[in-house]
Design a protein around this motif. Sequence first.
Motif, PDB file in Angstrom:
ATOM      1  N   THR A 130     -34.899 -50.522  20.500  1.00 23.74           N
ATOM      2  CA  THR A 130     -34.371 -49.217  20.917  1.00 23.74           C
ATOM      3  C   THR A 130     -34.752 -48.930  22.369  1.00 23.74           C
ATOM      4  N   TYR A 135     -24.355 -51.250  24.248  1.00 21.25           N
ATOM      5  CA  TYR A 135     -24.936 -50.782  22.979  1.00 21.25           C
ATOM      6  C   TYR A 135     -24.049 -51.053  21.765  1.00 21.25           C
ATOM      7  N   TRP A 154     -30.849 -49.249  15.299  1.00 23.12           N
ATOM      8  CA  TRP A 154     -31.834 -49.225  16.390  1.00 23.12           C
ATOM      9  C   TRP A 154     -31.161 -49.419  17.747  1.00 23.12           C
ATOM     10  N   LEU A 200     -29.341 -46.130  18.498  1.00 23.67           N
ATOM     11  CA  LEU A 200     -30.314 -45.111  18.916  1.00 23.67           C
ATOM     12  C   LEU A 200     -30.659 -45.275  20.400  1.00 23.67           C
ATOM     13  N   GLY A 201     -30.719 -46.516  20.862  1.00 29.36           N
ATOM     14  CA  GLY A 201     -30.985 -46.779  22.280  1.00 29.36           C
ATOM     15  C   GLY A 201     -29.873 -46.228  23.158  1.00 29.36           C
TER      16      GLY A 201
END
Lengths: 75, 186
Positions: free
Chosen positions: B10, B46, B56, B59-60
């Motif tokens: 993340t 992403y 994860w 979320l980053g």
Amino acid sequence: MSYTYWFIMSVYITIFAVIALDLLERHELGGALEAAVSNNRRLLYIHIFKLLCEMSVIWLIVAFIGQIFMGWISL
Amino acid sequence: MVDARRIAVTAVTAGLCLPLALFAIVLVPIPGLPAASGFWIPAGFYFPLTLWFGVWGALGGHIATFLAMGYFQGFTLHVWLDGAIGDFIAPITALLIFKLMGARPDLDQKKNRNAWLIAVPVASLVCGLWVHTVNLLFGVITPPFWWVGVTTYFIGDSLAVFIVGTPLLRSLTKFVKQSPMYIWRD
């Protein structure tokens, strides 16, 4: 063209060259790289995120040059 | 189960996408729409990271967008959150489409490539609908700009994901597969 412009462009051209050489090295290593990565998990993550960072820096350089043309960065 | 590796994924995704998000907004702004970009380059990163590592990676992207929009003084917390949630929803939508189609992110089979061709525009459209409908409901944009926003997100996000995400998935998935964090197991 200013001195700053030429200096920054020299740095960017060198970065492009480094990335191109790295991609060539990756191509030449081929199966050897895959074997090395499968035996070493740290190398696996280093390899993945290094390539992601290389793609990222190419875009940032494109963004920099684009902003010069748009007049938001003046050199 | 939260462990250090997931948090690292993340954090690295967020760190990678943050400057990209910031300069995507600066370089390709859409007049009339706050903190919007017509070529959302971080999505090209992403999306693959979410297809490899699940929530994860998404979320980053969410954190990166939140922080990038936060840079611009004058935007309300609502604008930051709205865009950031949209950038969480988009890759998760793509992930769900892959799950529903039983596809894998290595794009080596026709089924996988078809899933990618469907997931990217659908996820971009869902993101555009979310972001601009919330903006409209909160009075941040006017109705004519809703169409502009949804259309540019649909096209701009899809283009960025196809241009950047496709080579990343094709070249790196074979390596990522060896990671225990890779979410697809046959």
